[in-house]
Design a protein around this motif. Structure first.
Motif, PDB file in Angstrom:
ATOM      1  N   TYR A   1       0.786  -1.226   0.000  1.00 34.73           N
ATOM      2  CA  TYR A   1       0.000   0.000   0.000  1.00 34.73           C
ATOM      3  C   TYR A   1       0.824   1.285   0.000  1.00 34.73           C
ATOM      4  O   TYR A   1       0.316   2.331  -0.387  1.00 34.73           O
ATOM      5  N   ILE A   2       2.062   1.230   0.423  1.00 39.03           N
ATOM      6  CA  ILE A   2       2.862   2.450   0.523  1.00 39.03           C
ATOM      7  C   ILE A   2       4.058   2.432  -0.424  1.00 39.03           C
ATOM      8  O   ILE A   2       4.205   3.302  -1.280  1.00 39.03           O
TER       9      ILE A   2
ATOM     10  N   PHE B   1      -7.379   6.113  -0.747  1.00 34.90           N
ATOM     11  CA  PHE B   1      -7.483   6.020   0.704  1.00 34.90           C
ATOM     12  C   PHE B   1      -8.851   5.477   1.124  1.00 34.90           C
ATOM     13  O   PHE B   1      -8.955   4.694   2.065  1.00 34.90           O
TER      14      PHE B   1
ATOM     15  N   ASN C   1      -8.990   1.717   0.732  1.00 35.61           N
ATOM     16  CA  ASN C   1      -8.033   0.949   1.539  1.00 35.61           C
ATOM     17  C   ASN C   1      -7.844   1.554   2.922  1.00 35.61           C
ATOM     18  O   ASN C   1      -6.745   1.519   3.475  1.00 35.61           O
ATOM     19  N   ASP C   2      -8.928   2.097   3.479  1.00 35.57           N
ATOM     20  CA  ASP C   2      -8.810   2.862   4.716  1.00 35.57           C
ATOM     21  C   ASP C   2      -8.289   2.050   5.897  1.00 35.57           C
ATOM     22  O   ASP C   2      -7.477   2.542   6.689  1.00 35.57           O
TER      23      ASP C   2
ATOM     24  N   LEU D   1      -4.474   1.335   5.459  1.00 40.74           N
ATOM     25  CA  LEU D   1      -3.695   2.559   5.579  1.00 40.74           C
ATOM     26  C   LEU D   1      -3.706   3.104   7.009  1.00 40.74           C
ATOM     27  O   LEU D   1      -2.748   3.721   7.446  1.00 40.74           O
TER      28      LEU D   1
ATOM     29  N   MET E   1      -6.377   9.281   8.210  1.00 40.42           N
ATOM     30  CA  MET E   1      -6.380   7.823   8.310  1.00 40.42           C
ATOM     31  C   MET E   1      -6.598   7.366   9.753  1.00 40.42           C
ATOM     32  O   MET E   1      -7.355   6.429  10.026  1.00 40.42           O
TER      33      MET E   1
END
Length: 213
Positions: A69-70, A103, A106-107, A110, A171
């Motif tokens: 994810y990052i 975001f 995929n909250d 994250l 987030m």
């Protein structure tokens, strides 16, 4: 057998994805440090040895989440910076909207990553060490477009504390904010997007224009 874990489209996940999804849900609820591999196995409806077949450790599960994810985001971001020929307000609005959509989808994952990256001693790289290479790419590109960056530290401060940090806070505290003020998450994200446009992007573009040689 427990309820089978599904993805955001309602489709059953394979074993590795089920483990990651289960870990994400528990990490988001009670934090990485407070979560055991036994809890992840129970939530994923798999045996503990099966988890160790796919992942060496709990830390390895977290590392995979960060990778997905990052870390995968930064090469794409760097490629975007390399392709910029001019700072365009509408283009930056569009990029921010893309980030907000990402975001929203995929909250949970994250949120977990934000919780870990903001710790004094994160498991792995810090958020600063991750984003710093982007400055090495962005600064020469900005100067190439005719902007005189008198103080690089000012750029670092404004980008991190007024660009990255607010998103990390969204987030972490978005759900609690919605509960307290009794609003839907979609409404919060929309309002956040509008504020970010005026307080960060508009400020950045105006500053860019004023510093052109």
């Amino acid at each position: 057998m427990g309820k089978e874990i599904e993805n955001i489209n309602g489709n059953p996940l394979n074993t590795e994805e089920r483990i990651l999804e289960a870990a994400t849900e528990i990490f988001a609820l009670q934090g990485y440090d407070a979560t055991s591999v036994d809890e992840i196995a129970k939530r994923a409806n798999v045996s503990k040895p099966l988890i160790y077949y796919y992942f060496k450790s709990k830390k390895n599960i977290l590392e995979e989440l960060i990778k997905r994810y990052i870390k995968s985001y930064f090469p794409e971001k760097e490629e975007y910076i390399q392709g910029i020929t001019n700072i365009n307000r509408e283009d930056l609005y569009e990029r921010l909207q893309e980030r907000m959509d990402f975001f929203s989808k995929n909250d949970k994952a994250l949120k977990v990553i934000a919780m870990e990256l903001l710790k004094d001693n994160p498991e792995g790289e810090s958020i600063l060490s991750m984003i710093n290479p982007l400055f090495d790419t962005a600064i020469p590109k900005i100067e190439e477009m005719g902007v005189d960056i008198e103080n690089r530290m000012d750029l670092f401060v404004s980008t991190f504390f007024f660009g990255t940090a607010p998103i990390l806070m969204l987030m972490l505290y978005g759900d609690k904010f919605c509960q307290f003020y009794q609003i839907e998450r979609e409404e919060l994200n929309k309002r956040f997007f509008n504020v970010m446009k005026s307080m960060y992007i508009d400020f950045f573009v105006d500053k860019f224009e004023s510093q052109k040689k």
